[in-house]
Design a protein around this motif. Structure first.
Motif, PDB file in Angstrom:
ATOM      1  N   GLU B   7      -4.755   4.959  -4.479  1.00 27.59           N
ATOM      2  CA  GLU B   7      -5.257   4.289  -3.281  1.00 27.59           C
ATOM      3  C   GLU B   7      -5.490   2.805  -3.623  1.00 27.59           C
ATOM      4  OE1 GLU B   7      -6.669   5.156   0.107  1.00 27.59           O
ATOM      5  OE2 GLU B   7      -4.882   6.323  -0.284  1.00 27.59           O
ATOM      6  N   ILE B  34      -2.031  -6.670   7.809  1.00 23.08           N
ATOM      7  CA  ILE B  34      -1.498  -5.313   7.857  1.00 23.08           C
ATOM      8  C   ILE B  34      -2.641  -4.367   8.207  1.00 23.08           C
ATOM      9  CG2 ILE B  34      -0.409  -3.452   6.544  1.00 23.08           C
ATOM     10  CD1 ILE B  34       0.960  -5.572   4.839  1.00 23.08           C
ATOM     11  N   GLU B  36      -3.627  -0.447   8.911  1.00 20.83           N
ATOM     12  CA  GLU B  36      -3.207   0.942   8.759  1.00 20.83           C
ATOM     13  C   GLU B  36      -4.170   1.819   9.556  1.00 20.83           C
ATOM     14  OE1 GLU B  36      -3.514   2.386   4.743  1.00 20.83           O
ATOM     15  OE2 GLU B  36      -1.844   3.769   5.014  1.00 20.83           O
ATOM     16  N   ASP B  38      -5.419   5.887  10.607  1.00 19.89           N
ATOM     17  CA  ASP B  38      -5.572   7.112   9.815  1.00 19.89           C
ATOM     18  C   ASP B  38      -4.559   8.205  10.146  1.00 19.89           C
ATOM     19  OD1 ASP B  38      -6.663   7.766  12.244  1.00 19.89           O
ATOM     20  OD2 ASP B  38      -8.418   8.792  11.424  1.00 19.89           O
ATOM     21  N   ASP B  39      -3.659   7.949  11.120  1.00 23.33           N
ATOM     22  CA  ASP B  39      -2.560   8.890  11.350  1.00 23.33           C
ATOM     23  C   ASP B  39      -1.306   8.463  10.597  1.00 23.33           C
ATOM     24  OD1 ASP B  39      -2.084   6.624  12.856  1.00 23.33           O
ATOM     25  OD2 ASP B  39      -1.102   7.700  14.484  1.00 23.33           O
ATOM     26  N   GLY B  40      -1.420   7.453   9.730  1.00 26.23           N
ATOM     27  CA  GLY B  40      -0.271   7.003   8.954  1.00 26.23           C
ATOM     28  C   GLY B  40       0.495   5.864   9.601  1.00 26.23           C
ATOM     29  N   ARG B  41       0.040   5.428  10.778  1.00 23.81           N
ATOM     30  CA  ARG B  41       0.710   4.295  11.413  1.00 23.81           C
ATOM     31  C   ARG B  41       0.324   2.999  10.709  1.00 23.81           C
ATOM     32  NH1 ARG B  41       3.166   2.925  16.420  1.00 23.81           N
ATOM     33  NH2 ARG B  41       3.080   0.665  16.671  1.00 23.81           N
ATOM     34  N   ILE B  42       1.264   2.066  10.688  1.00 19.92           N
ATOM     35  CA  ILE B  42       0.972   0.772  10.084  1.00 19.92           C
ATOM     36  C   ILE B  42       1.556  -0.315  10.978  1.00 19.92           C
ATOM     37  CG2 ILE B  42       3.023   0.488   8.610  1.00 19.92           C
ATOM     38  CD1 ILE B  42       0.695   0.059   6.342  1.00 19.92           C
ATOM     39  N   ASP B  43       0.839  -1.414  11.108  1.00 19.65           N
ATOM     40  CA  ASP B  43       1.314  -2.520  11.921  1.00 19.65           C
ATOM     41  C   ASP B  43       1.060  -3.831  11.196  1.00 19.65           C
ATOM     42  OD1 ASP B  43       2.283  -1.568  14.638  1.00 19.65           O
ATOM     43  OD2 ASP B  43       0.377  -0.500  14.488  1.00 19.65           O
ATOM     44  N   ALA B  44       1.931  -4.781  11.449  1.00 17.85           N
ATOM     45  CA  ALA B  44       1.811  -6.098  10.828  1.00 17.85           C
ATOM     46  C   ALA B  44       1.666  -7.150  11.917  1.00 17.85           C
ATOM     47  CB  ALA B  44       3.047  -6.389   9.984  1.00 17.85           C
ATOM     48  N   TRP B 184      -4.683  13.390  19.415  1.00 20.00           N
ATOM     49  CA  TRP B 184      -5.259  13.830  18.135  1.00 20.00           C
ATOM     50  C   TRP B 184      -6.757  13.524  18.102  1.00 20.00           C
ATOM     51  CZ3 TRP B 184      -5.318  11.146  12.813  1.00 20.00           C
ATOM     52  CH2 TRP B 184      -5.611  12.071  11.793  1.00 20.00           C
ATOM     53  N   ARG B 196      -9.392   4.814  13.867  1.00 22.50           N
ATOM     54  CA  ARG B 196      -9.928   4.646  12.511  1.00 22.50           C
ATOM     55  C   ARG B 196      -8.886   3.854  11.726  1.00 22.50           C
ATOM     56  NH1 ARG B 196     -13.861   8.549   9.397  1.00 22.50           N
ATOM     57  NH2 ARG B 196     -14.969   7.767  11.227  1.00 22.50           N
ATOM     58  N   ARG B 200      -5.214  -3.994   5.118  1.00 25.92           N
ATOM     59  CA  ARG B 200      -4.691  -4.019   3.754  1.00 25.92           C
ATOM     60  C   ARG B 200      -4.035  -5.360   3.457  1.00 25.92           C
ATOM     61  NH1 ARG B 200      -1.722   1.645   2.378  1.00 25.92           N
ATOM     62  NH2 ARG B 200      -1.547   0.547   0.381  1.00 25.92           N
ATOM     63  N   TRP B 208     -12.235   2.242   5.537  1.00 27.79           N
ATOM     64  CA  TRP B 208     -11.863   2.679   6.892  1.00 27.79           C
ATOM     65  C   TRP B 208     -13.033   2.422   7.834  1.00 27.79           C
ATOM     66  CZ3 TRP B 208      -6.984   4.163   7.917  1.00 27.79           C
ATOM     67  CH2 TRP B 208      -6.189   4.657   6.874  1.00 27.79           C
TER      68      TRP B 208
END
Lengths: 250, 250
Positions: B7, B34, B36, B38-44, B184, B196, B200, B208
């Motif tokens: 991590e 960046i 992130e 908590d469902d694994g999505r990431i955006d810039a 979800w 959540r 990064r 988080w």
């Protein structure tokens, strides 16, 4: 409150980024390539560099690109940065990329392109005079353990007298910002310059894969141990840690 | 070969991004934020938007910004996008941000700024005529469970007759690209529009935290249940899902 988080879904993140960027006319920062490394590091890059024109390339990249001739296979061709201008010069070129989205983009730009990766090259590609690993794609050798398989695979698609040409980047020494990662690699029995990475885009990520930044000494050694290849030329970047190698069949 | 990954280290990723961007003259894409989920999505995102000038703001942001007066506390002030032009107008403003790096940047721009966050406001801040939660910082309410604590905390720093002003974004319906995430959330007992997230940057990440995109109906309900506040005005964006609210002490 502790909540379990999810991993991203596995998908063609790289292809999605390239498609988005190309749809936006390859405008700077119209898409962002997010690369995550297995030590928790994350980096963001302007994906439009995958479409940059020859006049904007580094000296070494241009030098290597000019060396290609005859029928060319471009391994890890991305958005077609190298293949499209070769085709524009009338050269016979085929792109190869593990990303179906990248292959779609390159085909849309009018260049023959197929989905595939090293070392497991699909049969039937034929033979090439030049096989290129550009844009640091010496990294696709993966590491010292897998490099031989990749070099052997390249031999199956190279005509007698043909040449692979690759570019790479020296990982740097103890003053590198990646020094702690290099040390962790050594600690777990890996080569200093290996990077286990994945590309992420929105909700998806590629699988983790190994990309290798060997020193020029390491790449020289790997080639020397190869039954198929001899190092014909090693050219260093005039202004950075990059280098290019040209191999010749033994 | 399966290798355990690490991590990122916990650190002031947001502050690092802002400092990098400000050092580069807030040039577009000189730093990338960046985020992130908590469902694994990431955006810039282009971090230079944290420094954008009033003439480049959306209509609603400008409208809300014009409503501030007297002594102002800007909660989650980021790079000082709102505080610096208030100060330039001669208003008495204090920035507040959880990120020490952000606070440094704002201080460097000549505006009083302190490290802190809601609901746990440090004592001694004094009282303000306007308390702002701009740039979607209604999100700092966190969710329906924590919103009341945050609203109570804001009451401790607001003068009688003073006003909190916040901007938020409606999370959108089933046609939203975030619909699966919303579902979800509901499944695990959270509010649809909660997110959540963590920020990064290179090798570090924030912890988080929950950021909330309530519908305007939800924010209206939360305020109605609050002992301290009444909703004085709700203004919708003319061209999007954004809205602004102005609260008044009951």
């Amino acid at each position: 409150m502790e909540l379990p988080s999810k991993e991203p879904e596995i998908g063609d993140a790289f292809g999605q980024i390239l498609a988005q960027c190309w749809a936006a006319g390859a405008a700077p920062w119209s898409a962002v390539e997010i690369i995550e490394r297995d030590d928790g590091r994350i980096d963001a890059h302007d994906a439009s560099t995958y479409f940059s024109e020859p006049e904007r390339w580094a000296v070494l990249e241009r030098w290597a690109w000019e060396r290609a001739g005859g029928r060319i296979l471009d391994v890890g061709c991305g958005g077609g940065r190298h293949t499209v201008p070769w085709a524009a010069r009338g050269l016979d070129v085929m792109g190869l990329d593990a990303s179906p989205g990248a292959v779609n983009v390159v085909r849309g730009r009018g260049v023959e392109c197929v989905v595939g990766s090293v070392p497991d090259l699909l049969p039937g590609l034929g033979k090439f005079d030049t096989v290129t690993l550009f844009g640091n794609n010496i990294g696709l050798l993966g590491g010292p353990q897998t490099a031989h398989q990749v070099l052997d695979a390249l031999a199956t698609v190279t005509r007698p007298g043909g040449r692979p040409i690759g570019t790479g980047t020296d990982p740097g020494g103890d003053d590198s910002i990646h020094a702690a990662y290099h040390a962790w690699n050594v600690e777990r029995g890996r080569s200093r310059g290996q990077a286990r990475i994945r590309v992420r885009a929105a909700g998806i990520a590629t699988t983790w894969f190994d990309y290798w930044f060997p020193t020029s000494e390491e790449i020289t050694e790997v080639v020397a141990e190869s039954a198929c290849w001899a190092l014909e030329e090693l050219q260093r970047s005039p202004d950075g840690p990059g280098y290019a190698v040209i191999l010749l069949r033994r």
